[in-house]
Design an enzyme around this catalytic site. Structure first.
Site, short mmCIF file in Angstrom:
data_model
loop_
_atom_site.label_atom_id
_atom_site.label_comp_id
_atom_site.label_asym_id
_atom_site.label_seq_id
_atom_site.Cartn_x
_atom_site.Cartn_y
_atom_site.Cartn_z
N HIS A 154 0.84 -1.20 0.00
CA HIS A 154 0.00 0.00 0.00
C HIS A 154 0.87 1.24 0.00
O HIS A 154 1.94 1.24 0.61
CB HIS A 154 -0.91 0.01 1.24
CG HIS A 154 -2.08 0.92 1.08
ND1 HIS A 154 -2.00 2.26 1.35
CD2 HIS A 154 -3.34 0.69 0.63
CE1 HIS A 154 -3.17 2.81 1.09
NE2 HIS A 154 -4.00 1.89 0.65
N ASP A 159 -7.90 -5.45 0.05
CA ASP A 159 -8.38 -6.28 -1.06
C ASP A 159 -7.98 -7.74 -0.94
O ASP A 159 -8.42 -8.57 -1.73
CB ASP A 159 -7.87 -5.73 -2.39
CG ASP A 159 -8.52 -4.40 -2.71
OD1 ASP A 159 -9.71 -4.26 -2.45
OD2 ASP A 159 -7.82 -3.50 -3.21
N1 CMC Z 1 4.09 -7.59 -4.85
C1 CMC Z 1 5.43 -7.59 -5.05
N2 CMC Z 1 6.20 -6.48 -4.91
C2 CMC Z 1 5.59 -5.35 -4.56
C3 CMC Z 1 4.20 -5.28 -4.34
C4 CMC Z 1 3.44 -6.46 -4.49
N3 CMC Z 1 2.13 -6.47 -4.30
N4 CMC Z 1 3.85 -4.02 -4.01
C5 CMC Z 1 5.00 -3.30 -4.03
N5 CMC Z 1 6.05 -4.11 -4.35
C6 CMC Z 1 7.46 -3.71 -4.39
C7 CMC Z 1 7.77 -2.93 -5.66
O1 CMC Z 1 8.17 -3.77 -6.71
C8 CMC Z 1 8.86 -2.03 -5.17
O2 CMC Z 1 10.04 -2.78 -5.11
P1 CMC Z 1 11.49 -2.06 -5.39
O3 CMC Z 1 11.65 -1.04 -4.31
O4 CMC Z 1 12.48 -3.17 -5.31
O5 CMC Z 1 11.40 -1.46 -6.77
C9 CMC Z 1 8.45 -1.69 -3.73
O6 CMC Z 1 7.68 -2.82 -3.31
C10 CMC Z 1 7.64 -0.42 -3.59
O7 CMC Z 1 6.50 -0.51 -4.47
P2 CMC Z 1 5.89 0.72 -5.27
O8 CMC Z 1 5.17 0.20 -6.47
O9 CMC Z 1 6.94 1.77 -5.49
O10 CMC Z 1 4.87 1.28 -4.18
P3 CMC Z 1 3.64 2.20 -4.47
O11 CMC Z 1 3.36 2.90 -3.22
O12 CMC Z 1 3.86 3.01 -5.70
O13 CMC Z 1 2.49 1.13 -4.82
C11 CMC Z 1 0.67 -0.35 -4.66
C12 CMC Z 1 1.49 0.73 -3.96
C13 CMC Z 1 -0.58 -0.64 -3.83
C14 CMC Z 1 0.21 0.15 -6.04
C15 CMC Z 1 1.54 -1.64 -4.81
O14 CMC Z 1 1.89 -2.12 -3.54
C16 CMC Z 1 0.82 -2.72 -5.60
O15 CMC Z 1 0.89 -2.72 -6.84
N6 CMC Z 1 0.13 -3.69 -4.90
C17 CMC Z 1 -0.65 -4.70 -5.58
C18 CMC Z 1 -2.00 -4.11 -6.00
C19 CMC Z 1 -2.92 -3.89 -4.83
O16 CMC Z 1 -3.11 -4.75 -3.97
N7 CMC Z 1 -3.58 -2.72 -4.82
C20 CMC Z 1 -4.60 -2.39 -3.82
C21 CMC Z 1 -4.20 -1.24 -2.95
S1 CMC Z 1 -5.26 -1.12 -1.49
C22 CMC Z 1 -6.84 -0.78 -2.08
C23 CMC Z 1 -6.97 0.61 -2.52
O17 CMC Z 1 -6.90 1.51 -1.66
O18 CMC Z 1 -7.17 0.83 -3.71
#
Ligand code: CMC
Length: 429
Positions: free
Chosen positions: A307, A364
């Site tokens: 998140h 989720d």
């Molecule tokens: N699985 C594997 N790796 C992950 C995941 C995941 N679900 N989420 C983040 N990472 C890794 C990402 O690859 C990155 O690694 P590195 O630093 O080595 O490059 C690090 O963790 C930070 O991730 P980010 O994408 O920079 O973080 P963000 O804050 O931009 O993204 C997120 C947040 C929710 C989009 C992401 O965690 C994600 O894609 N999760 C899966 C989708 C999901 O469950 N979304 C629902 C969010 S909660 C409901 C809502 O409020 O909508």
């Protein structure tokens, strides 16, 4: 107390930027004079460090696992409130007394029907259309029934009516999208039922036989709606605010919010999480999928994990897991996907990759298993999220429209394209 400032020196010139303080949470540097004083913009892709507004509605502390609506902890609201009472809170800032709660309930109940013309829109969609695409289209079409040309949304009374209509009509629109995909007759709302039971009735009743509503399942879904009602400035809420900042029609702006929610990185994750659990298929396959999630050359991510704000357990995920237990127990169901989810969580929470990056289950992760047990296909999961988030979008819209500091949202950019060049006639290229 003297105001704290951040001193900034650029090109030999020094300015002081005021530091703003909310009730709780991190302070924010007010950079509104930066461009005037220095000719500089800030650069913050994904708005990871940017507050776009002041808001009284929702407070999140992502390191302490805290979520509150107008100060009330989500755990207390989920266990003691109802979705409609929570809606009242989000819209008005205070919990209603008995009379206010009853009036609010009556008001919402009497706006649940759709104009017959609007119902005709459904038949224009392919039978196999994703219900989110139907909801986007039909909800957006409400703007033609309550058009900005005829209604002045600067008028507080008109805004109030629009608020009631949006919260009341969303379940009907969502349920009809489901019925259309099933090829079943549309069910009308029943005014004697509470908000969530009525929604379940519109989804699962058929005219051929009486519908038996189950209060335990209704309560479970109502609780899920409470958990998803608002979540401060996430992508879909920011979309609604940005769209509304041009004074566009609020129904169309909420439809824009539905679009933003749809993506798998946001509300679409509940559908994607369940599909992922199905694809994993059995606990033995978990290590393979964990390895894929860690592999940077593989776009696969653990859906329902991680998140932007929570760097520890999402407080909604814990309640969602408990709700899942209640529903499965009540239905005497043993869903193998629940076992896979619990084991996947256990493995991930003990894996260095997930520990280092503070990746925990989010709202989720467990919601899909519960919604599936309630009888919804996975394509409806994000629709249910949109239904419950409508109140959040509308509350934020109302707050924004009366906030004197807000003006049309217009981010700037760091231009990286070519410098000026002259047009070259076709034959000389
Ligand atoms: N699985 C594997 N790796 C992950 C995941 C995941 N679900 N989420 C983040 N990472 C890794 C990402 O690859 C990155 O690694 P590195 O630093 O080595 O490059 C690090 O963790 C930070 O991730 P980010 O994408 O920079 O973080 P963000 O804050 O931009 O993204 C997120 C947040 C929710 C989009 C992401 O965690 C994600 O894609 N999760 C899966 C989708 C999901 O469950 N979304 C629902 C969010 S909660 C409901 C809502 O409020 O909508």
């Amino acid at each position: 107390m003297t105001q704290k400032t951040v001193r900034m020196i650029y090109d030999g010139k020094e300015i002081e930027l005021p530091v703003l303080e909310g009730t709780l949470g991190p302070k924010a540097v007010d950079i509104s004079t930066l461009q005037k004083e220095f000719g500089l913009f800030t650069y913050d892709p994904g708005f990871k460090n940017t507050s776009s507004c002041k808001s009284d509605i929702t407070y999140i502390d992502g390191t302490e696992s805290i979520l509150r609506y107008y100060g009330y902890p989500i755990e207390q609201l989920a266990s003691q409130s109802t979705y409609l009472e929570t809606c009242y809170l989000l819209l008005n800032g205070e919990l209603p007394n008995e009379a206010q709660c009853q009036d609010f309930h009556d008001e919402i109940t009497h706006h649940t029907m759709l104009n017959e013309q609007l119902i005709k829109f459904y038949t224009g969609f392919r039978r196999d259309a994703h219900p989110m695409s139907i909801v986007v289209g039909v909800f957006g079409a409400l703007s033609s029934f309550y058009s900005s040309g005829e209604i002045d949304y600067h008028n507080a009374e008109e805004r109030e009516k629009a608020t009631m209509r949006m919260i009341a009509k969303m379940p009907t629109i969502a349920a009809l999208a489901y019925k259309y995909s099933k090829g079943q007759p549309f069910m009308h709302p029943i005014n004697s039922l509470d908000y969530t039971s009525n929604f379940l009735q519109m989804c699962f009743a058929v005219p051929a036989e009486p519908y038996h509503h189950d209060p335990i399942l209704s309560k479970a879904l109502d609780m899920i709606f409470i958990l998803q009602a608002d979540h401060e400035q996430n992508a879909s809420t920011s979309t609604v605010r940005l769209a509304s900042s041009s004074q566009a029609n609020p129904y169309a702006c909420v439809a824009a919010g539905v679009v933003s929610l749809w993506g798998p990185a946001h509300g679409g994750a509940n559908e994607a999480a369940l599909n992922m659990l199905k694809e994993i298929g059995s606990v033995e396959n978990i290590p393979k999928f964990i390895a894929r999630a860690k592999d940077k050359s593989d776009p696969f991510r653990l859906m329902g994990f991680g998140h932007r704000v929570y760097k520890t357990y999402d407080p909604r995920a814990k309640i969602m897991q408990d709700t899942c237990n209640i529903v499965l127990d009540h239905l005497n169901m043993d869903d193998p996907l629940f076992d896979i989810a619990r084991e996947l969580e256990h493995v991930a929470l003990n894996d260095e990759y997930f520990i280092e990056r503070n990746l925990y289950p989010n709202v989720d992760f467990y919601s899909g298993i519960t919604l599936r047990a309630l009888g919804f296909p996975s394509s409806m999961f994000t629709v249910l999220f949109a239904l419950s988030r409508t109140v959040g979008w509308v509350s934020q819209w109302k707050e924004m429209i009366t906030d004197k500091e807000q003006s049309i949202g217009r981010p700037r950019q760091l231009y990286t394209g070519p410098d000026k060049r002259d047009y070259v006639p076709m034959k000389q290229r």
